[in-house]
Design an enzyme around this catalytic site. Structure first.
Site, mmCIF file in Angstrom:
data_model
loop_
_atom_site.group_PDB
_atom_site.id
_atom_site.type_symbol
_atom_site.label_atom_id
_atom_site.label_comp_id
_atom_site.label_asym_id
_atom_site.label_seq_id
_atom_site.Cartn_x
_atom_site.Cartn_y
_atom_site.Cartn_z
ATOM 1 N N LYS A 14 -4.475 -9.570 6.514
ATOM 2 C CA LYS A 14 -5.098 -9.270 7.813
ATOM 3 C C LYS A 14 -6.488 -8.658 7.618
ATOM 4 C CE LYS A 14 -1.687 -6.535 8.975
ATOM 5 N NZ LYS A 14 -0.643 -6.620 7.925
ATOM 6 N N ARG A 89 2.096 -3.299 16.382
ATOM 7 C CA ARG A 89 3.102 -3.395 15.319
ATOM 8 C C ARG A 89 4.510 -3.162 15.852
ATOM 9 N NH1 ARG A 89 -0.545 -2.394 10.697
ATOM 10 N NH2 ARG A 89 0.556 -2.732 8.739
ATOM 11 N N ARG A 128 -3.066 -4.735 -5.656
ATOM 12 C CA ARG A 128 -4.057 -3.933 -4.941
ATOM 13 C C ARG A 128 -3.895 -2.455 -5.308
ATOM 14 N NH1 ARG A 128 -4.314 -3.979 1.529
ATOM 15 N NH2 ARG A 128 -2.465 -2.683 1.292
ATOM 16 N N ARG A 134 -4.595 3.649 -2.849
ATOM 17 C CA ARG A 134 -3.792 3.904 -1.644
ATOM 18 C C ARG A 134 -2.402 4.379 -2.040
ATOM 19 N NH1 ARG A 134 -4.425 -0.708 2.944
ATOM 20 N NH2 ARG A 134 -2.274 -0.023 3.305
ATOM 21 N N ARG A 145 7.716 -0.648 3.493
ATOM 22 C CA ARG A 145 6.786 -1.193 4.496
ATOM 23 C C ARG A 145 7.215 -2.586 4.924
ATOM 24 N NH1 ARG A 145 1.460 -0.719 1.227
ATOM 25 N NH2 ARG A 145 0.536 -1.824 2.987
#
Ligand code: B4P
Length: 193
Positions: A14, A89, A128, A134, A145
């Site tokens: 996204k 969401r 990532r 993160r 998640r």
């Protein structure tokens, strides 16, 4: 005005695709994930509250993100359209967004859903995590998640399918080829670039 929701599970691309859409279509980008991370960085009350949920791979409560989105839309009155990235969401967020946009005479045109298999999502997010710094890009939180997506978020697709606004896109392949599929959806819906 043209308003698009970029939708998909964590790691579906996204954020990546939003960057290209901003450049190609001049839309204003609203990413709830980015806004929440900047609140965390700024050490605000909202950020401190949100971090508790994000670090556990859970969604931040609806009332927090809904208020945030409404403020961002109000602060961008000159926008020629919005890309909603990572919002809504939950179906409650979707209903709130619809009501808010209808009151402002600027409905959603399309929800583009990026379809990516679960194994590929995990691989991308773990990759990532090696560079992003993160705290939610680690194996355990990634699983949480993805679970949260199937439990609470996936139903948002049905919400917009019922309004004939769902466009599903294959989210595996080169970033450019996926961007081109999204551009085709937008161009079909709006003659003006
Ligand atoms: P987000 O910031 O929205 O993050 P995301 O879902 O992980 O990322 P995205 O799908 O944008 O992936 P990206 O393009 O980066 O959310 C983070 C957290 O914030 C949530 O877990 C939640 O706690 C909270 N939150 C946010 N919005 C909320 C809301 N509305 N309500 C409640 N809570 C909310 O891509 C991922 C990786 O894949 C990148 O490394 C990228 O390079 C790679 N990639 C992208 N496209 C690729 C391709 N085609 N091929 C190969 N790799 C690709």
């Amino acid at each position: 005005m043209f308003n698009i929701i970029l939708f998909g599970p964590p790691g579906s691309g996204k954020g990546t695709q939003s960057e290209l859409l901003i450049n190609n279509f001049g839309l204003t980008h609203i990413s709830t994930g980015d806004v929440l991370r900047s609140e965390i960085e700024g050490g605000t009350k909202l950020g401190i509250e949100a971090k508790k949920y994000m670090d556990d791979g859970q969604l931040v409560p609806d009332e927090v993100v809904i208020g945030m989105i409404e403020e961002l839309v109000r602060n961008n009155k000159e926008a020629k359209g919005f890309i909603f990235d990572g919002f809504p969401r939950t179906t409650a967020q979707a209903a709130a967004l619809d009501a808010f946009l209808a009151a402002n005479n600027m409905p959603i045109d399309v929800l583009v859903s990026l379809d990516v298999p679960e194994e590929e999502l995990k691989t991308r997010l773990i990759e990532r995590g090696k560079v992003s710094g993160r705290s939610d890009d680690n194996a355990e939180v990634i699983l949480q998640r993805i679970q949260e997506y199937y439990n609470k978020t996936k139903a948002v697709e049905d919400h917009y399918a019922a309004q004939s606004k769902l466009a599903k896109i294959e989210g595996v392949g080169s970033v450019e080829s996926i961007a081109s599929s999204i551009a085709k959806v937008i161009e079909r819906l709006t003659p003006v670039k």
